[in-house]
Design a protein around this motif. Structure first.
Motif, PDB file in Angstrom:
ATOM      1  N   GLY A  23      -3.989  15.531   6.960  1.00  0.00           N
ATOM      2  CA  GLY A  23      -4.082  14.094   7.172  1.00  0.00           C
ATOM      3  C   GLY A  23      -3.487  13.298   6.030  1.00  0.00           C
ATOM      4  N   GLY A  24      -3.757  12.018   6.041  1.00  0.00           N
ATOM      5  CA  GLY A  24      -3.256  11.106   5.021  1.00  0.00           C
ATOM      6  C   GLY A  24      -3.821   9.726   5.251  1.00  0.00           C
ATOM      7  N   ARG A  25      -3.595   8.850   4.286  1.00  0.00           N
ATOM      8  CA  ARG A  25      -4.054   7.470   4.455  1.00  0.00           C
ATOM      9  C   ARG A  25      -3.313   6.548   3.494  1.00  0.00           C
ATOM     10  NH1 ARG A  25      -7.782   4.900   1.153  1.00  0.00           N
ATOM     11  NH2 ARG A  25      -8.876   6.136  -0.413  1.00  0.00           N
ATOM     12  N   TRP A  26      -3.436   5.256   3.765  1.00  0.00           N
ATOM     13  CA  TRP A  26      -2.827   4.215   2.949  1.00  0.00           C
ATOM     14  C   TRP A  26      -3.784   3.838   1.816  1.00  0.00           C
ATOM     15  CZ3 TRP A  26       2.150   3.046   3.774  1.00  0.00           C
ATOM     16  CH2 TRP A  26       2.704   3.420   5.008  1.00  0.00           C
ATOM     17  N   TRP A  27      -3.249   3.684   0.598  1.00  0.00           N
ATOM     18  CA  TRP A  27      -4.041   3.364  -0.587  1.00  0.00           C
ATOM     19  C   TRP A  27      -3.534   2.069  -1.222  1.00  0.00           C
ATOM     20  CZ3 TRP A  27      -7.368   7.068  -3.253  1.00  0.00           C
ATOM     21  CH2 TRP A  27      -7.500   8.282  -2.577  1.00  0.00           C
ATOM     22  N   THR A  28      -4.459   1.254  -1.707  1.00  0.00           N
ATOM     23  CA  THR A  28      -4.084   0.075  -2.484  1.00  0.00           C
ATOM     24  C   THR A  28      -3.921   0.485  -3.946  1.00  0.00           C
ATOM     25  OG1 THR A  28      -6.361  -0.535  -3.036  1.00  0.00           O
ATOM     26  CG2 THR A  28      -5.447  -1.414  -0.943  1.00  0.00           C
ATOM     27  N   ALA A  29      -3.262  -0.359  -4.721  1.00  0.00           N
ATOM     28  CA  ALA A  29      -3.098  -0.090  -6.153  1.00  0.00           C
ATOM     29  C   ALA A  29      -4.463   0.019  -6.824  1.00  0.00           C
ATOM     30  CB  ALA A  29      -2.259  -1.189  -6.801  1.00  0.00           C
ATOM     31  N   GLU A  30      -5.398  -0.798  -6.419  1.00  0.00           N
ATOM     32  CA  GLU A  30      -6.744  -0.767  -7.005  1.00  0.00           C
ATOM     33  C   GLU A  30      -7.445   0.559  -6.713  1.00  0.00           C
ATOM     34  OE1 GLU A  30      -9.743  -2.028  -9.383  1.00  0.00           O
ATOM     35  OE2 GLU A  30      -7.814  -3.027  -9.101  1.00  0.00           O
ATOM     36  N   GLU A  31      -7.328   1.046  -5.494  1.00  0.00           N
ATOM     37  CA  GLU A  31      -7.930   2.343  -5.147  1.00  0.00           C
ATOM     38  C   GLU A  31      -7.319   3.479  -5.967  1.00  0.00           C
ATOM     39  OE1 GLU A  31      -9.219   2.140  -0.500  1.00  0.00           O
ATOM     40  OE2 GLU A  31      -7.060   2.069  -0.917  1.00  0.00           O
ATOM     41  N   LEU A  32      -6.006   3.414  -6.184  1.00  0.00           N
ATOM     42  CA  LEU A  32      -5.333   4.464  -6.942  1.00  0.00           C
ATOM     43  C   LEU A  32      -5.802   4.514  -8.397  1.00  0.00           C
ATOM     44  CD1 LEU A  32      -1.742   4.110  -5.496  1.00  0.00           C
ATOM     45  CD2 LEU A  32      -3.280   6.066  -5.200  1.00  0.00           C
ATOM     46  N   ASP A  54      -1.620  13.660  -2.541  1.00  0.00           N
ATOM     47  CA  ASP A  54      -0.286  13.876  -3.103  1.00  0.00           C
ATOM     48  C   ASP A  54       0.714  12.890  -2.506  1.00  0.00           C
ATOM     49  OD1 ASP A  54       1.679  15.117  -4.631  1.00  0.00           O
ATOM     50  OD2 ASP A  54       1.670  16.978  -3.492  1.00  0.00           O
ATOM     51  N   THR A  55       1.911  12.952  -3.013  1.00  0.00           N
ATOM     52  CA  THR A  55       3.035  12.165  -2.522  1.00  0.00           C
ATOM     53  C   THR A  55       3.103  12.233  -0.994  1.00  0.00           C
ATOM     54  OG1 THR A  55       4.177  12.934  -4.500  1.00  0.00           O
ATOM     55  CG2 THR A  55       5.511  11.889  -2.813  1.00  0.00           C
ATOM     56  N   ALA A  56       3.446  11.126  -0.360  1.00  0.00           N
ATOM     57  CA  ALA A  56       3.515  11.082   1.108  1.00  0.00           C
ATOM     58  C   ALA A  56       4.326  12.239   1.665  1.00  0.00           C
ATOM     59  CB  ALA A  56       4.109   9.755   1.565  1.00  0.00           C
ATOM     60  N   VAL A  57       5.495  12.463   1.082  1.00  0.00           N
ATOM     61  CA  VAL A  57       6.352  13.578   1.477  1.00  0.00           C
ATOM     62  C   VAL A  57       6.720  14.323   0.206  1.00  0.00           C
ATOM     63  CG1 VAL A  57       8.623  14.217   2.389  1.00  0.00           C
ATOM     64  CG2 VAL A  57       7.311  12.384   3.480  1.00  0.00           C
ATOM     65  N   GLY A  58       6.542  15.617   0.239  1.00  0.00           N
ATOM     66  CA  GLY A  58       6.917  16.429  -0.907  1.00  0.00           C
ATOM     67  C   GLY A  58       7.270  17.822  -0.441  1.00  0.00           C
ATOM     68  N   GLY A  59       8.356  18.348  -0.974  1.00  0.00           N
ATOM     69  CA  GLY A  59       8.712  19.690  -0.570  1.00  0.00           C
ATOM     70  C   GLY A  59       9.832  20.258  -1.397  1.00  0.00           C
ATOM     71  N   HIS A  60      10.011  21.536  -1.252  1.00  0.00           N
ATOM     72  CA  HIS A  60      11.048  22.259  -1.972  1.00  0.00           C
ATOM     73  C   HIS A  60      12.394  22.116  -1.288  1.00  0.00           C
ATOM     74  CE1 HIS A  60       7.369  24.197  -3.433  1.00  0.00           C
ATOM     75  NE2 HIS A  60       8.068  24.338  -4.542  1.00  0.00           N
ATOM     76  N   ILE A  61      13.425  22.149  -2.107  1.00  0.00           N
ATOM     77  CA  ILE A  61      14.779  22.200  -1.592  1.00  0.00           C
ATOM     78  C   ILE A  61      15.080  23.673  -1.332  1.00  0.00           C
ATOM     79  CG2 ILE A  61      17.205  21.808  -2.158  1.00  0.00           C
ATOM     80  CD1 ILE A  61      16.270  19.413  -3.862  1.00  0.00           C
ATOM     81  N   ARG A  69       0.853  -1.197   0.000  1.00  0.00           N
ATOM     82  CA  ARG A  69       0.000   0.000   0.000  1.00  0.00           C
ATOM     83  C   ARG A  69       0.885   1.242   0.000  1.00  0.00           C
ATOM     84  NH1 ARG A  69      -3.708  -0.269   5.038  1.00  0.00           N
ATOM     85  NH2 ARG A  69      -1.645  -0.610   5.938  1.00  0.00           N
ATOM     86  N   LEU A  70       0.374   2.314  -0.585  1.00  0.00           N
ATOM     87  CA  LEU A  70       1.090   3.578  -0.706  1.00  0.00           C
ATOM     88  C   LEU A  70       0.428   4.617   0.182  1.00  0.00           C
ATOM     89  CD1 LEU A  70       3.243   5.249  -2.287  1.00  0.00           C
ATOM     90  CD2 LEU A  70       1.445   5.714  -3.976  1.00  0.00           C
ATOM     91  N   PHE A  71       1.220   5.290   1.025  1.00  0.00           N
ATOM     92  CA  PHE A  71       0.691   6.349   1.875  1.00  0.00           C
ATOM     93  C   PHE A  71       0.659   7.643   1.072  1.00  0.00           C
ATOM     94  CE2 PHE A  71       0.731   9.798   4.920  1.00  0.00           C
ATOM     95  CZ  PHE A  71      -0.221   9.376   5.834  1.00  0.00           C
ATOM     96  N   LEU A  72      -0.485   8.348   1.102  1.00  0.00           N
ATOM     97  CA  LEU A  72      -0.618   9.647   0.452  1.00  0.00           C
ATOM     98  C   LEU A  72      -1.030  10.682   1.474  1.00  0.00           C
ATOM     99  CD1 LEU A  72      -2.541   8.775  -2.844  1.00  0.00           C
ATOM    100  CD2 LEU A  72      -0.056   8.884  -2.450  1.00  0.00           C
ATOM    101  N   GLN A  73      -0.513  11.894   1.294  1.00  0.00           N
ATOM    102  CA  GLN A  73      -0.934  13.016   2.134  1.00  0.00           C
ATOM    103  C   GLN A  73      -2.079  13.746   1.436  1.00  0.00           C
ATOM    104  OE1 GLN A  73       0.932  17.034   1.659  1.00  0.00           O
ATOM    105  NE2 GLN A  73       2.823  15.824   1.583  1.00  0.00           N
TER     106      GLN A  73
END
Length: 165
Positions: free
Chosen positions: A136-145, A67-74, A49-53
């Motif tokens: 928040g965020g949650r775990w997603w299955t490939a099928e849900e995505l 979106d991606t679990a973690v994402g940010g600018h450098i 499963r993939l965690f998404l924010q």
């Protein structure tokens, strides 16, 4: 109400990631198409499963999307690894992890151009703790995505093409 700091300084880079200048967040996100670097960390559990924010409504880009679990600018003067670890700690409280580099690519929208440095990691779900930077965020299955395309940010939709293969 929270909002992004339009005066935050980002490095401007070439497509190889070499710093060639600097600009504010407001300039980079205001249609200038100045190429600026970001980090993405895709977090999987042992079940695949993939965690998404969920992006807060106050974000200046893609509010209210998954979106991606973690994402940010450098930040200007920061390297890719330091930015990845800082963002993982700030957004999810994730400290001890070994990221695997997937790829780097240029993503362009109608407002901005980003040099995306994409990584993945497999963790135990108990170590993921969304901060108040997120909605928040949650775990997603490939099928849900497969059925959630309109709810996902465009760059996440692009990255799923090489993540879930």
């Amino acid at each position: 109400m929270n909002k992004d700091n339009s005066e935050e300084i980002f490095p401007v880079v070439d497509e190889a990631g070499n710093v060639i200048g600097k600009a504010t967040r407001g300039e980079c996100h205001g249609g200038s198409k100045l190429l600026h670097p970001v980090v993405h960390l895709h977090i999987f559990d042992a079940e695949g499963r993939l965690f998404l924010q969920h992006r807060p409504e106050w974000k200046d880009i893609q509010p209210g999307k998954w979106d991606t679990a973690v994402g940010g600018h450098i930040d200007f003067g920061e390297n890719v690894e330091a930015a990845l670890r800082r963002e993982a700690r700030e957004e999810l409280g994730l400290i001890d992890f070994t990221p695997v580099h997937l790829k780097s690519y240029v993503f362009e929208s109608d407002r901005e151009r980003e040099l995306v440095n994409s990584f993945k990691v497999v963790v135990d779900p108990s170590v993921v703790h969304p901060s108040d930077e997120l909605d928040g965020g949650r775990w997603w299955t490939a099928e849900e995505l497969k059925h959630a395309s309109s709810e996902l940010t465009p760059n996440l939709r692009h990255e799923i093409s090489f993540l879930m293969t």
